[in-house]
Motif scaffolding. Sequence first.
Motif, PDB file in Angstrom:
ATOM      1  N   VAL A  62       0.847  -1.209   0.000  1.00  0.00           N
ATOM      2  CA  VAL A  62       0.000   0.000   0.000  1.00  0.00           C
ATOM      3  C   VAL A  62       0.872   1.244   0.000  1.00  0.00           C
ATOM      4  N   ILE A  63       1.928   1.236   0.792  1.00  0.00           N
ATOM      5  CA  ILE A  63       2.854   2.380   0.824  1.00  0.00           C
ATOM      6  C   ILE A  63       3.452   2.606  -0.558  1.00  0.00           C
ATOM      7  N   ALA A  64       3.910   1.528  -1.195  1.00  0.00           N
ATOM      8  CA  ALA A  64       4.516   1.659  -2.519  1.00  0.00           C
ATOM      9  C   ALA A  64       3.510   2.159  -3.549  1.00  0.00           C
ATOM     10  N   PHE A  65       2.297   1.598  -3.547  1.00  0.00           N
ATOM     11  CA  PHE A  65       1.284   2.020  -4.520  1.00  0.00           C
ATOM     12  C   PHE A  65       0.881   3.478  -4.311  1.00  0.00           C
ATOM     13  N   ASP A  66       0.730   3.886  -3.055  1.00  0.00           N
ATOM     14  CA  ASP A  66       0.365   5.270  -2.749  1.00  0.00           C
ATOM     15  C   ASP A  66       1.473   6.226  -3.186  1.00  0.00           C
ATOM     16  N   THR A  67       2.701   5.865  -2.902  1.00  0.00           N
ATOM     17  CA  THR A  67       3.840   6.693  -3.307  1.00  0.00           C
ATOM     18  C   THR A  67       3.902   6.790  -4.824  1.00  0.00           C
ATOM     19  N   GLN A  68       3.719   5.671  -5.477  1.00  0.00           N
ATOM     20  CA  GLN A  68       3.767   5.646  -6.938  1.00  0.00           C
ATOM     21  C   GLN A  68       2.664   6.517  -7.537  1.00  0.00           C
ATOM     22  N   ALA A  69       1.484   6.448  -6.977  1.00  0.00           N
ATOM     23  CA  ALA A  69       0.370   7.248  -7.481  1.00  0.00           C
ATOM     24  C   ALA A  69       0.571   8.739  -7.204  1.00  0.00           C
ATOM     25  N   THR A  70       1.078   9.059  -6.018  1.00  0.00           N
ATOM     26  CA  THR A  70       1.267  10.460  -5.640  1.00  0.00           C
ATOM     27  C   THR A  70       2.237  11.169  -6.573  1.00  0.00           C
ATOM     28  N   TYR A  71       3.306  10.475  -6.953  1.00  0.00           N
ATOM     29  CA  TYR A  71       4.339  11.096  -7.791  1.00  0.00           C
ATOM     30  C   TYR A  71       4.238  10.678  -9.258  1.00  0.00           C
ATOM     31  N   ALA A  72       3.151  10.017  -9.646  1.00  0.00           N
ATOM     32  CA  ALA A  72       2.917   9.594 -11.034  1.00  0.00           C
ATOM     33  C   ALA A  72       4.126   8.855 -11.603  1.00  0.00           C
ATOM     34  N   ILE A  73       4.594   7.875 -10.853  1.00  0.00           N
ATOM     35  CA  ILE A  73       5.748   7.076 -11.268  1.00  0.00           C
ATOM     36  C   ILE A  73       5.224   5.832 -11.981  1.00  0.00           C
ATOM     37  N   THR A  74       5.734   5.589 -13.171  1.00  0.00           N
ATOM     38  CA  THR A  74       5.301   4.414 -13.923  1.00  0.00           C
ATOM     39  C   THR A  74       5.978   3.162 -13.369  1.00  0.00           C
ATOM     40  N   ASP A  75       5.387   2.016 -13.671  1.00  0.00           N
ATOM     41  CA  ASP A  75       5.981   0.746 -13.240  1.00  0.00           C
ATOM     42  C   ASP A  75       7.370   0.570 -13.836  1.00  0.00           C
ATOM     43  N   ASP A  76       7.525   0.914 -15.113  1.00  0.00           N
ATOM     44  CA  ASP A  76       8.819   0.766 -15.772  1.00  0.00           C
ATOM     45  C   ASP A  76       9.886   1.659 -15.129  1.00  0.00           C
ATOM     46  N   GLU A  77       9.497   2.879 -14.796  1.00  0.00           N
ATOM     47  CA  GLU A  77      10.427   3.808 -14.158  1.00  0.00           C
ATOM     48  C   GLU A  77      10.864   3.282 -12.782  1.00  0.00           C
ATOM     49  N   ALA A  78       9.930   2.737 -12.032  1.00  0.00           N
ATOM     50  CA  ALA A  78      10.255   2.191 -10.715  1.00  0.00           C
ATOM     51  C   ALA A  78      11.168   0.974 -10.845  1.00  0.00           C
ATOM     52  N   ARG A  79      10.858   0.076 -11.791  1.00  0.00           N
ATOM     53  CA  ARG A  79      11.696  -1.117 -12.000  1.00  0.00           C
ATOM     54  C   ARG A  79      13.115  -0.729 -12.404  1.00  0.00           C
ATOM     55  N   GLU A  80      13.240   0.245 -13.280  1.00  0.00           N
ATOM     56  CA  GLU A  80      14.563   0.695 -13.729  1.00  0.00           C
ATOM     57  C   GLU A  80      15.367   1.264 -12.542  1.00  0.00           C
ATOM     58  N   PHE A  81      14.724   2.061 -11.714  1.00  0.00           N
ATOM     59  CA  PHE A  81      15.402   2.626 -10.540  1.00  0.00           C
ATOM     60  C   PHE A  81      15.863   1.529  -9.600  1.00  0.00           C
ATOM     61  N   ILE A  82      14.997   0.540  -9.368  1.00  0.00           N
ATOM     62  CA  ILE A  82      15.350  -0.566  -8.477  1.00  0.00           C
ATOM     63  C   ILE A  82      16.516  -1.361  -9.055  1.00  0.00           C
ATOM     64  N   ARG A  83      16.493  -1.604 -10.357  1.00  0.00           N
ATOM     65  CA  ARG A  83      17.609  -2.331 -11.004  1.00  0.00           C
ATOM     66  C   ARG A  83      18.927  -1.577 -10.838  1.00  0.00           C
ATOM     67  N   ASN A  84      18.876  -0.260 -10.971  1.00  0.00           N
ATOM     68  CA  ASN A  84      20.085   0.554 -10.855  1.00  0.00           C
ATOM     69  C   ASN A  84      20.611   0.616  -9.422  1.00  0.00           C
ATOM     70  N   CYS A  85      19.755   0.339  -8.439  1.00  0.00           N
ATOM     71  CA  CYS A  85      20.166   0.392  -7.036  1.00  0.00           C
ATOM     72  C   CYS A  85      20.734  -0.929  -6.532  1.00  0.00           C
ATOM     73  N   ARG A  86      20.583  -1.983  -7.281  1.00  0.00           N
ATOM     74  CA  ARG A  86      21.073  -3.306  -6.834  1.00  0.00           C
ATOM     75  C   ARG A  86      22.599  -3.315  -6.797  1.00  0.00           C
ATOM     76  N   PRO A  87      23.135  -3.965  -5.768  1.00  0.00           N
ATOM     77  CA  PRO A  87      24.595  -4.058  -5.710  1.00  0.00           C
ATOM     78  C   PRO A  87      25.130  -4.913  -6.848  1.00  0.00           C
ATOM     79  N   VAL A  88      26.294  -4.564  -7.303  1.00  0.00           N
ATOM     80  CA  VAL A  88      26.905  -5.283  -8.435  1.00  0.00           C
ATOM     81  C   VAL A  88      27.628  -6.521  -7.960  1.00  0.00           C
TER      82      VAL A  88
END
Length: 88
Positions: A62-88
Amino acid sequence: MTSPPATRSPRNLPLVEAGSRESALCTIANVAAALETLREVRKHVRGDHKRRLDDVAVILRVIAFDTQATYAITDDEAREFIRNCRPV
């Protein structure tokens, strides 16, 4: 007795200003990390503990969905950010 879940190195999230779009993306990334950890922990518990972990997972989603809706973040944009944050 089962062994404890393997720990991962922490993600290196960028320093961001609170209340910004980047902060919202960090929140979504942190929720994703927490959900991964909950899934691992859930494998090692029984009964009522699993139900409690499921309740926590619902709240995190619910926190993630609310945050995503509040800032109009697309699923693809969120996935890309998460991928970039993963340790190498």
